[in-house]
Design a protein around this motif. Structure first.
Motif, mmCIF file in Angstrom:
data_model
loop_
_atom_site.group_PDB
_atom_site.id
_atom_site.type_symbol
_atom_site.label_atom_id
_atom_site.label_comp_id
_atom_site.label_asym_id
_atom_site.label_seq_id
_atom_site.Cartn_x
_atom_site.Cartn_y
_atom_site.Cartn_z
ATOM 1 N N ALA A 244 27.117 -6.647 -16.450
ATOM 2 C CA ALA A 244 27.667 -7.478 -15.372
ATOM 3 C C ALA A 244 29.155 -7.248 -15.204
ATOM 4 O O ALA A 244 29.673 -7.167 -14.068
ATOM 5 C CB ALA A 244 27.382 -8.961 -15.660
ATOM 6 N N THR A 283 21.853 -19.537 -8.017
ATOM 7 C CA THR A 283 21.472 -18.488 -8.964
ATOM 8 C C THR A 283 19.981 -18.170 -8.896
ATOM 9 O O THR A 283 19.585 -17.052 -9.211
ATOM 10 C CB THR A 283 21.829 -18.928 -10.385
ATOM 11 O OG1 THR A 283 21.208 -20.197 -10.677
ATOM 12 C CG2 THR A 283 23.329 -19.079 -10.542
ATOM 13 N N MET A 321 23.738 -10.017 -11.789
ATOM 14 C CA MET A 321 24.706 -10.974 -12.312
ATOM 15 C C MET A 321 26.133 -10.521 -11.997
ATOM 16 O O MET A 321 27.011 -11.341 -11.688
ATOM 17 C CB MET A 321 24.527 -11.135 -13.817
ATOM 18 C CG MET A 321 25.290 -12.312 -14.411
ATOM 19 S SD MET A 321 25.150 -12.384 -16.209
ATOM 20 C CE MET A 321 23.386 -12.557 -16.394
ATOM 21 N N ALA A 382 29.138 -15.104 -17.189
ATOM 22 C CA ALA A 382 28.037 -14.180 -17.479
ATOM 23 C C ALA A 382 27.292 -14.592 -18.737
ATOM 24 O O ALA A 382 26.055 -14.545 -18.790
ATOM 25 C CB ALA A 382 28.581 -12.758 -17.613
ATOM 26 N N GLU A 385 24.902 -17.613 -18.048
ATOM 27 C CA GLU A 385 23.878 -17.529 -17.009
ATOM 28 C C GLU A 385 22.480 -17.484 -17.626
ATOM 29 O O GLU A 385 22.250 -16.817 -18.633
ATOM 30 C CB GLU A 385 24.112 -16.307 -16.131
ATOM 31 C CG GLU A 385 23.067 -16.087 -15.067
ATOM 32 C CD GLU A 385 22.880 -17.299 -14.175
ATOM 33 O OE1 GLU A 385 21.714 -17.574 -13.823
ATOM 34 O OE2 GLU A 385 23.867 -17.967 -13.841
#
Length: 462
Positions: A244, A283, A321, A382, A385
């Motif tokens: 990411a 998301t 991401m 990140a 997530e």
């Protein structure tokens, strides 16, 4: 009356007290036959009356709402027959859950024992009485305290000093609440983590290379011990976060440089809002995009090149991401670059440097501490997530560095372990707290390193 409605009513009473105090101070300032000077402005007299009305009422409301549930539960449990009294906290929790379901109508009274149905009726009655008493007490305190504050208004009263003193204590209470909340989270996680290490050896958790927390209910079942090695989870977390960052940092940073230094006003006015719209997409939508579009594309592309790839992969999750995190890096970096004084740009250009050289040699080094802060925020985003990883990378805890294989992360496993009805005496559930503690320590270490880097360059370019 519900606590939310009661809170709104308390605020309304405080506003009324403010206007009454304001009006009384104005009337005292201009008596019949002359003008009397006030020690403070009328605003402070009104604010003082509002604080007198609102703060005690809010304290009573907060204390009552915090303790009424526990007191009612103790009364309900204490009224059960001796044969139904719970022996452990777990049994008490299950029994209260059943009583609450009957009281709310989710479970018909005919499906439970008669004492449970009676306890549900008692619970409903106690809740109604508690709301009635709470409403009466809070309103009475607000009215009486506001009336006392209104009566004590005098022309020579230094209302400004009192209001500022109250505000100082309010600010201190807010700061203390934030600190105590952080300390409470740390201690709660640490306590459960120590309980977990009482069931699973510390070395097995830290150095174990296999993760399978599905413990059996009986000792004679297969795989009754489970496996609690955290290395596969942290490997997957670092792998996806690294992918990411490889996507987000170059694209976001270069976008910020272009928008702040090279783009025209019209282009910036169109591109910057469009770029920031990426931060507003849920998301779960990114997860759908990763699972239905990016992951099959990567799998088909790898197959066409003769490379074996899973239908769910770290590369798909990390790439999507990274797209999601681009606005974090871009917006923060753009703000930091624009905050660099214009005099530094003008001085560099006046000495004969080009715009590119000015950006590389002057602006970027001066903005580096803020840029590092934005990248740190993106890394934290990140690491935390979950939804994209679940939908695009899967749940398999594989120890691999191959981005085309299925992996999972620490946050995904925490959610999986704490989903549904769980028994907080088992190593499986307590493992979530141990993972949270290790993730907290890793993030703390990352923050310390980033702060040292920021401090070094800030001292260099201040």
């Amino acid at each position: 009356m519900q606590p939310a409605n009661l809170l709104l009513l308390t605020l309304v009473l405080a506003i009324v007290a403010y206007w009454l105090g304001y009006a009384r101070s104005r009337s005292l300032a201009m008596p019949l036959g002359g003008i009397r000077h006030l020690k403070s402005l009328p605003f402070y007299y009104g604010a003082r009356a509002a604080f007198w009305s609102g703060i005690p009422a809010l304290l009573v409301l907060g204390l009552w709402a915090a303790f009424q549930g526990k007191v009612i539960q103790l009364i309900v449990i204490g009224g059960l027959p001796d044969g139904m009294m719970p022996a452990t906290d777990g049994e008490a929790s299950l029994l209260l859950s059943k009583i609450s379901n009957v009281a709310s109508g989710a479970l018909p009274p005919g499906f439970v024992e008669a004492p449970i149905a009676e306890a549900a009726e008692r619970l409903q009655e106690l809740r109604t009485q508690s709301r009635f008493l709470m409403s009466g007490l809070v309103i009475s305190v607000a009215v009486l305290a506001g009336f006392l504050g209104w009566l004590r208004i005098r022309p020579r009263l230094n209302a400004r000093a009192q209001v500022e003193s109250i505000l100082k204590w309010v600010f201190f209470a807010c700061a203390a609440l934030a600190i105590l909340t952080t300390v409470g989270i740390i201690f709660s996680v640490a306590f459960e983590t120590f309980r977990f290490f009482g069931k699973v050896p510390f070395t097995e958790f830290i150095f174990g290379s296999h993760w399978s927390p599905q413990t059996a209910l009986r000792a004679d079942q297969v795989a009754s011990q489970g496996a609690f090695g955290m290395i596969p989870l942290f490997t997957g977390t670092l792998l996806i976060s690294a992918i990411a960052m490889v996507v987000a940092v170059p694209v976001g940073l270069l976008s910020a440089i272009y928008l702040s230094e090279y783009a025209g006003r019209k282009v910036r006015g169109v591109v910057k809002p469009l770029l920031e719209m990426l931060a507003g997409i849920p998301t779960v939508v990114y997860g759908f995009f990763a699972a239905l579009t990016v992951a099959p594309f990567i799998s088909d592309l790898a197959a066409s090149m003769g490379i074996e790839a899973s239908s769910q992969s770290a590369l798909a999750a990390g790439a999507v991401m990274g797209i999601m995190i681009i606005p974090f890096v871009s917006s923060l970096s753009d703000d930091v670059i624009n905050a660099v004084p214009q005099a530094m740009r003008d001085g560099s250009l006046a000495l004969g440097a080009t715009q590119s050289e000015t950006m590389k040699k002057v602006i970027f080094p001066a903005a580096l501490p803020g840029i590092m802060g934005g990248i740190l925020l993106a890394v934290s985003r990140a690491i935390g997530e979950t939804m994209i990883v679940v939908m695009a990378a899967g749940l398999a805890a594989n120890l691999t560095a191959n981005p085309l294989e299925t992996v999972t992360t620490v946050t995904v496993q925490i959610v999986t372990l704490l989903t549904g009805d769980q028994e907080f005496d088992s190593a499986k559930t307590l493992a979530a707290f141990a993972l949270g503690a290790m993730l907290f320590l890793a993030t703390l270490l990352l923050n310390v390193i980033a702060l040292k880097i920021v401090r070094k360059y800030r001292e260099q370019y201040d």
